[in-house]
Design a protein around this motif. Structure first.
Motif, short mmCIF file in Angstrom:
data_model
loop_
_atom_site.label_atom_id
_atom_site.label_comp_id
_atom_site.label_asym_id
_atom_site.label_seq_id
_atom_site.Cartn_x
_atom_site.Cartn_y
_atom_site.Cartn_z
N SER A 154 0.81 -1.21 0.00
CA SER A 154 0.00 0.00 0.00
C SER A 154 0.84 1.26 0.00
O SER A 154 0.35 2.34 -0.35
N GLU A 155 2.11 1.11 0.43
CA GLU A 155 2.95 2.30 0.58
C GLU A 155 3.11 3.05 -0.74
O GLU A 155 3.15 4.29 -0.77
N ARG A 156 3.14 2.34 -1.85
CA ARG A 156 3.34 3.01 -3.14
C ARG A 156 2.12 3.82 -3.59
O ARG A 156 2.21 4.63 -4.50
N TRP A 157 0.96 3.57 -2.94
CA TRP A 157 -0.25 4.32 -3.25
C TRP A 157 -0.56 5.35 -2.16
O TRP A 157 -1.68 5.85 -2.10
N SER A 158 0.42 5.66 -1.31
CA SER A 158 0.13 6.52 -0.16
C SER A 158 -0.03 8.00 -0.53
O SER A 158 -0.53 8.79 0.26
N LEU A 159 0.42 8.37 -1.74
CA LEU A 159 0.26 9.76 -2.15
C LEU A 159 -1.21 10.00 -2.50
O LEU A 159 -1.78 9.34 -3.37
N SER A 160 -1.81 10.97 -1.82
CA SER A 160 -3.23 11.26 -2.01
C SER A 160 -3.46 12.77 -2.01
O SER A 160 -2.68 13.52 -1.40
N ASP A 161 -4.51 13.19 -2.69
CA ASP A 161 -4.88 14.61 -2.71
C ASP A 161 -5.68 14.93 -1.45
O ASP A 161 -6.88 14.61 -1.36
N VAL A 162 -5.04 15.57 -0.49
CA VAL A 162 -5.68 15.87 0.79
C VAL A 162 -5.26 17.26 1.24
O VAL A 162 -4.35 17.87 0.67
N GLU A 163 -5.93 17.74 2.27
CA GLU A 163 -5.50 18.94 2.98
C GLU A 163 -4.75 18.46 4.22
O GLU A 163 -5.36 17.94 5.15
N PRO A 164 -3.41 18.58 4.24
CA PRO A 164 -2.61 17.93 5.29
C PRO A 164 -3.03 18.32 6.71
O PRO A 164 -3.10 17.46 7.60
N ARG A 165 -3.30 19.60 6.93
CA ARG A 165 -3.58 20.05 8.29
C ARG A 165 -4.87 19.44 8.82
O ARG A 165 -4.94 18.99 9.96
N TYR A 166 -5.90 19.38 7.97
CA TYR A 166 -7.17 18.85 8.44
C TYR A 166 -7.15 17.32 8.54
O TYR A 166 -7.77 16.74 9.44
N LEU A 167 -6.46 16.65 7.61
CA LEU A 167 -6.35 15.20 7.73
C LEU A 167 -5.55 14.84 8.98
O LEU A 167 -5.87 13.87 9.69
N HIS A 168 -4.49 15.61 9.27
CA HIS A 168 -3.72 15.41 10.51
C HIS A 168 -4.62 15.55 11.72
O HIS A 168 -4.56 14.76 12.67
N ARG A 169 -5.51 16.55 11.67
CA ARG A 169 -6.43 16.78 12.80
C ARG A 169 -7.40 15.59 12.96
O ARG A 169 -7.66 15.15 14.08
N ALA A 170 -7.89 15.07 11.84
CA ALA A 170 -8.83 13.95 11.91
C ALA A 170 -8.17 12.71 12.50
O ALA A 170 -8.72 12.05 13.40
N VAL A 171 -6.98 12.36 11.99
CA VAL A 171 -6.29 11.17 12.51
C VAL A 171 -5.89 11.39 13.97
O VAL A 171 -6.01 10.49 14.81
N GLN A 172 -5.46 12.59 14.29
CA GLN A 172 -5.06 12.90 15.68
C GLN A 172 -6.24 12.75 16.64
O GLN A 172 -6.10 12.21 17.74
N ASN A 173 -7.40 13.23 16.24
CA ASN A 173 -8.59 13.09 17.09
C ASN A 173 -8.91 11.62 17.34
O ASN A 173 -9.24 11.22 18.46
N LEU A 174 -8.81 10.79 16.29
CA LEU A 174 -9.13 9.37 16.45
C LEU A 174 -8.10 8.66 17.33
O LEU A 174 -8.46 7.87 18.22
N VAL A 175 -6.84 8.91 17.08
CA VAL A 175 -5.79 8.24 17.86
C VAL A 175 -5.82 8.71 19.32
O VAL A 175 -5.72 7.90 20.25
N GLY A 176 -5.98 10.01 19.51
CA GLY A 176 -6.06 10.53 20.88
C GLY A 176 -7.27 9.98 21.61
O GLY A 176 -7.21 9.64 22.80
N ASN A 177 -8.39 9.91 20.93
CA ASN A 177 -9.61 9.37 21.52
C ASN A 177 -9.42 7.90 21.88
O ASN A 177 -9.85 7.43 22.95
N ALA A 178 -8.78 7.12 20.97
CA ALA A 178 -8.54 5.70 21.23
C ALA A 178 -7.59 5.51 22.41
O ALA A 178 -7.77 4.60 23.24
N ALA A 179 -6.58 6.38 22.51
CA ALA A 179 -5.62 6.26 23.62
C ALA A 179 -6.29 6.53 24.97
O ALA A 179 -5.90 5.96 25.99
N ARG A 180 -7.29 7.40 25.00
CA ARG A 180 -7.96 7.70 26.26
C ARG A 180 -8.74 6.51 26.79
O ARG A 180 -8.87 6.31 28.00
N TYR A 181 -9.29 5.69 25.86
CA TYR A 181 -10.15 4.60 26.29
C TYR A 181 -9.50 3.23 26.20
O TYR A 181 -10.08 2.24 26.61
N ALA A 182 -8.30 3.14 25.60
CA ALA A 182 -7.61 1.86 25.46
C ALA A 182 -7.03 1.39 26.79
O ALA A 182 -6.68 2.20 27.66
#
Length: 524
Positions: A399-427
């Motif tokens: 999958s690594e060779r397909w990792s380039l995607s058209d995104v807005e880096p700051r907002y995608l970072h925020r989305a992943v960060q929210n999910l990971v942070g939320n998971a860490a609180r309840y894990a």
């Protein structure tokens, strides 16, 4: 414009045009059939009345029988309808079509019916009139002919004039014919009236000018056809615009109802194709406005509730500062107030972010960025924030060779960060971020080994300010906006966010899926 709608409209226009042409053709033929019969009777009336005025027409004009089937009968011998007999009794000239020409009839003073049959009324009446004029002019001396010509002109509704100048003569073909027959019917191309050249017994020439022939394209007929065509077009346009106006009034009515506060009002386009797209766009706008108003009300209610706790703690801390007995107690209260202020600042930041995304979001350009790099960055940051947990990134090598995607880096970072942070609180101990990319889509799954989320609450967790009643409570932190922000970020990326249960870790699994490539820049 949709092709189907265009073709349907085009077919209707063709049908309307055909209908107008058919109606105008039928009207043209119907009106002209009446006009032509009226003209035939009016045009031949002077000739027939002249013949009927003779006391012995059968003897005086016996030479008409071989040429024009001249007959004299009684009304009872005619095989015609009562209407025709009645018209003849009133002294009217009657014209009837037959298989061999038009039959013209008139009743004389003695009650006899005089009938002539012409193949072409215009030319045959002209020649018959010329023959009668020649018959009477030959009996008159040369010096009295002009007076007789005037009398004949008035009686026969023609213009008789002697030809004295050679320039008034027609072409040689007409002259040859008049020398053979004594009369010659001709129609000069530059004139609307026909003429008959008459040669009298003494060789003198007389010109007989007729009235204009029947014109099917007279201006009253043209005006009538234009009026009918215009009326049909106006009626069709009225019926079409009435439907459009009715639908536009429906849209206007719904707009007024929404302005009065009836946010659930919607436009019913019905079967109309003209305003269906407008109705769909209006309903979509109304739904968006209704959702924004609902979100605004929820936010106002939730924000007022969320602000009470830190504000109350700050008020309590300020009161405790006044009664602090030692520098240590004072510093403790100041630290608590600073923490509450920090909590307020984070809450305001979350609220503003969510409001921007709900109301359309800021405009940004998508960039081709490695999603796997963003995931690794978030994992590293969250591992430092939660050192007691194991947070790892699981990225397939293929999958690594397909990792380039058209995104807005700051907002995608925020989305992943929210999910990971939320998971860490309840894990309990472990959080895993699994990435899977292909040519068309990108997918990120964030799993934890916590208690998970009941299936009936999977949709509720994405609601703004929503909290579950189990382990995910206020004591775990957060304001209930993180997952709502995640879903809105994925929405503006053309993707979606959803939750399920992790098969391997047993806790919750939050998934982000969106198209890997966008053809153009996209506005949030």
């Amino acid at each position: 414009m949709p092709l189907k709608f265009f073709l349907k409209l085009y077919a209707r226009l063709i049908g309307l045009t055909f209908l107008i042409l058919l109606l105008c053709a039928a009207l043209f033929l119907g009106v002209n059939s009446v006009r032509e019969q009226f003209w035939q009777e009016r045009f031949s009336e002077p000739l027939l009345r002249w013949i009927a005025a003779s006391p012995h027409p059968g003897q005086q004009y016996h030479w008409l029988a071989p040429f024009y089937d001249f007959r004299i009968t009684r009304p009872g011998d005619l095989p015609y309808s009562d209407v025709i007999i009645e018209r003849l009794s009133y002294g009217q000239v009657v014209a009837l079509d037959s298989s061999i020409g038009q039959q013209l009839m008139v009743q004389d003073d003695q009650g006899r019916i005089l009938a002539l049959r012409f193949r072409d009324i215009y030319s045959d009446v002209a020649e018959t009139t010329a023959l009668i004029a020649r018959l009477h002019l030959d009996d008159m001396p040369a010096e009295g002919r002009e007076e007789v010509m005037m009398q004949l002109s008035d009686a026969l509704a023609v213009e008789l004039a002697p030809i004295r100048d050679q320039s008034e003569l027609p072409d040689s073909e007409v002259l040859e014919r008049v020398s053979e027959r004594g009369i010659s019917f001709y129609h000069p191309p530059a004139q609307d009236r026909a003429h008959v050249l008459i040669r009298l017994g003494d060789g003198s020439l007389v010109d007989l000018t007729l009235s204009p022939p029947f014109n099917p394209w007279a201006w009253p007929v043209i005006l009538l056809l234009m009026a009918v065509a215009g009326s049909v077009l106006a009626l069709a346009l009225y019926l079409a615009l009435r439907d459009v106006d009715s639908n536009l009034r429906a849209v206007e009515s719904v707009a007024i109802r929404i302005a009065r506060g009836e946010m659930g009002a919607r436009v019913d386009a019905g079967d109309s194709r003209l305003v269906s797209r407008l109705a769909a766009a209006f309903n979509s706008m109304a739904e968006h406005i209704q959702r924004l108003v609902g979100v605004q009300r929820e936010m106002i209610h939730a924000v007022s509730h969320e602000l009470r706790t830190p504000v109350a703690r700050i008020r309590f801390g300020v009161q405790m500062i006044e009664s602090a007995s030692s520098p240590e107690a004072l510093q403790k209260q100041l630290d608590g107030i600073d923490g509450d202020i920090q909590e307020l600042d984070e809450l305001i930041d979350e609220i503003l972010t969510y409001a921007r995304l709900e109301q359309g979001g800021p405009v940004f350009a998508l960039q081709e960025i490695s999603v796997s790099d963003i995931v690794r960055q978030v994992v590293d940051e969250q591992q430092m924030t939660h050192p007691d947990h194991s947070i790892e990134a699981d990225i397939d090598e293929e999958s690594e060779r397909w990792s380039l995607s058209d995104v807005e880096p700051r907002y995608l970072h925020r989305a992943v960060q929210n999910l990971v942070g939320n998971a860490a609180r309840y894990a309990e101990k472990k959080v895993r971020v699994h990435c899977q990319f292909d040519e068309d889509n990108c997918r990120i799954d964030v799993e934890d080994d916590g208690p998970g989320i009941p299936e009936e609450d999977w949709e509720k967790v994405f609601t703004a300010f929503a909290r579950l009643d189990d382990s995910r409570t206020r004591t775990s932190g957060g304001y209930g906006l993180g997952l709502s922000i995640v879903r809105r970020i994925l929405y503006w990326h053309g993707g979606q966010a959803f939750v399920s249960r992790s098969d391997e870790l047993g806790g919750a699994r939050f998934s982000l899926v969106w198209p890997r490539k966008k053809p153009t820049e996209h506005s949030l």
